[in-house]
Design an enzyme around this catalytic site. Sequence first.
Site, mmCIF file in Angstrom:
data_model
loop_
_atom_site.group_PDB
_atom_site.id
_atom_site.type_symbol
_atom_site.label_atom_id
_atom_site.label_comp_id
_atom_site.label_asym_id
_atom_site.label_seq_id
_atom_site.Cartn_x
_atom_site.Cartn_y
_atom_site.Cartn_z
ATOM 1 N N LYS A 82 6.444 5.770 7.369
ATOM 2 C CA LYS A 82 5.875 4.888 8.398
ATOM 3 C C LYS A 82 6.974 4.314 9.263
ATOM 4 O O LYS A 82 7.991 3.839 8.764
ATOM 5 C CB LYS A 82 5.087 3.749 7.734
ATOM 6 N N HIS A 102 0.806 -1.217 0.000
ATOM 7 C CA HIS A 102 0.000 0.000 0.000
ATOM 8 C C HIS A 102 0.841 1.269 0.000
ATOM 9 O O HIS A 102 1.989 1.294 0.489
ATOM 10 C CB HIS A 102 -0.903 0.026 1.234
ATOM 11 N N ASP A 120 -6.718 -5.766 -2.026
ATOM 12 C CA ASP A 120 -5.366 -6.260 -2.309
ATOM 13 C C ASP A 120 -5.396 -7.363 -3.363
ATOM 14 O O ASP A 120 -4.509 -7.463 -4.200
ATOM 15 C CB ASP A 120 -4.703 -6.742 -1.022
ATOM 16 N N TYR A 135 2.027 1.328 14.079
ATOM 17 C CA TYR A 135 2.896 2.197 13.302
ATOM 18 C C TYR A 135 2.482 3.659 13.362
ATOM 19 O O TYR A 135 1.304 3.979 13.487
ATOM 20 C CB TYR A 135 3.023 1.739 11.852
#
Length: 181
Positions: A70, A61, A168, A130
Amino acid sequence: MIVEPLALPEVKLITPRVFGDERGFFLESFNSAAFAIHGLPTEWQQDNHSRSRRGVLRGLHYQLTNPQGKLVRVTSGAVFDVAVDIRRSSPTYARWCGALLSAENHQMLYVPPGFAHGFLVVTDSADFLYKCTTLWHAPSDRAIRWDDPALAIDWPFEGLPPELSAKDAAAPLLADAETFA
Ligand SMILES: Cc1cn([C@H]2C[C@H](O)[C@@H](COP(=O)(O)OP(=O)(O)O[C@H]3O[C@H](C)C(=O)[C@H](O)[C@H]3O)O2)c(=O)[nH]c1=O
């Protein structure tokens, strides 16, 4: 903390100092002064937490608007975490790097903006936490295929096909996706 470049040097593997004692352990998962010394971001806009069972693969992603940096870590279980350079002008375009992040090794990965990100859960369950440098922008949220032959990511799944979201499963190949200049 120790900060090491992975094969794609802008992706950093961070090993925090862990203080163990008879109660358990303590570590700093973020420290602005230490991060500044290592050239890592010190400003974060959003914290996320997802939990997934064995065999789940979330990714690959990215978002086109305000691309996110991230800082990812695992607090329960283990994942194989992957970053892919999707900047078309980059000398490492379409190359990937990865690391096993686990509650045992306490290691974290910094994935810079301009990279696609994903992970495969390799334990019965994994809690994935995250920090993001920018807010999620749903309209420009994008995915590319986890099994794109042009990427040839060596996912450590034991033969079983991964469990994917519908998004996905329908993701395009990198060559067909809108990414970054
Ligand atoms: C990413 C995100 C999602 N959501 C909502 C949207 C959906 O209703 C639900 C699940 O979203 P999604 O299926 O996109 O979640 P993941 O598959 O874990 O996506 C993430 O997984 C990969 C590995 C990443 O690197 C990104 O951070 C992110 O794309 O949470 C939010 O409300 N805020 C958010 O920031």
